[in-house]
Motif scaffolding. Structure first.
Motif, PDB file in Angstrom:
ATOM      1  N   ASP A 125       0.728  -1.166   0.021  1.00  0.00           N
ATOM      2  CA  ASP A 125       0.048  -0.190   0.016  1.00  0.00           C
ATOM      3  C   ASP A 125       0.944   1.095  -0.021  1.00  0.00           C
ATOM      4  OD1 ASP A 125      -2.059  -1.660   0.161  1.00  0.00           O
ATOM      5  OD2 ASP A 125      -2.757  -1.279   2.283  1.00  0.00           O
ATOM      6  N   TYR A 167      -4.342   5.735   3.651  1.00  0.00           N
ATOM      7  CA  TYR A 167      -4.118   4.951   2.468  1.00  0.00           C
ATOM      8  C   TYR A 167      -4.367   5.627   1.275  1.00  0.00           C
ATOM      9  CZ  TYR A 167      -5.459   1.482  -1.259  1.00  0.00           C
ATOM     10  OH  TYR A 167      -5.214   0.594  -2.171  1.00  0.00           O
ATOM     11  N   THR A 170      -2.202   0.960  -4.153  1.00  0.00           N
ATOM     12  CA  THR A 170      -1.613  -0.280  -4.009  1.00  0.00           C
ATOM     13  C   THR A 170      -0.619  -0.461  -5.431  1.00  0.00           C
ATOM     14  OG1 THR A 170      -3.350  -1.116  -2.454  1.00  0.00           O
ATOM     15  CG2 THR A 170      -1.654  -2.702  -3.258  1.00  0.00           C
TER      16      THR A 170
END
Length: 180
Positions: A125, A167, A170
């Motif tokens: 991530d 986040y 990815t």
């Protein structure tokens, strides 16, 4: 209300009749043995593997291999759950500017359709930047395991080991060829 009372009375009589019939025709040891088998079987049931694909893996109209790294069908994304960095300012292997790769990752095994070999793919991530709304979001959980084994589960915020836990996306980096 009266209907429910009648229904419960019928269910009560049927339960009593079944219990009395079992008591006449079955010994205590037999009953305990059957109950033990049932309880052990019920306890083992959550440990059995299950198919999350709902038959999609064997569908006749399975999509062809895609060579576009901005598409969730790209072979490296077989175990990816998240936004593609390649569609949000980064590339397939690098985080976009302003984001840093997570210090921990999960690894998937994906088959390259061009050479029919299995490859280990590390999914990191990218953390520290707000999520882009127009980023491609993929949920491809081929071979994913239940969440009680953290290293095999992809629904975890892997940015938890970083200073900035936000986040963003990815990346999918090839680690090597998987042992057959």
């Amino acid at each position: 209300m009266k209907l429910f009372a009648q229904l419960f009375a019928v269910m009560d009589k049927l339960s009593e009749k079944g219990a009395r019939h079992s008591a006449r025709n079955m010994g205590r040891r037999h009953f305990l043995a059957k109950t033990g088998v049932f309880l052990v079987g019920a306890g083992v049931m959550p440990l059995l593997p299950f198919d999350r694909t709902m038959g999609k893996a064997f569908a006749a109209d399975k999509p062809k291999a895609v060579d576009n790294d901005n598409d969730c069908s790209y072979w490296r994304y077989c175990a990816l759950d998240g936004n593609l960095c390649s569609s949000s300012g980064g590339s397939i292997t690098t985080c976009p500017p302003g984001a840093e790769a997570s210090k921990v990752a999960w690894v998937g095994t994906c088959r390259n359709p061009h050479d029919n070999k299995n490859y280990l793919v590390s999914y990191n991530d990218c953390c520290g930047k707000a999520t882009v709304t127009n980023s491609v979001n993929c949920f491809t959980s081929e071979g994913e395991r239940p969440g009680y084994r953290m290293g095999l589960h992809n629904d975890i915020n892997w940015c938890m080991a970083n200073t900035n836990k936000g986040y963003h996306c990815t990346v999918a980096t090839l680690v090597g060829i998987a042992n057959e």
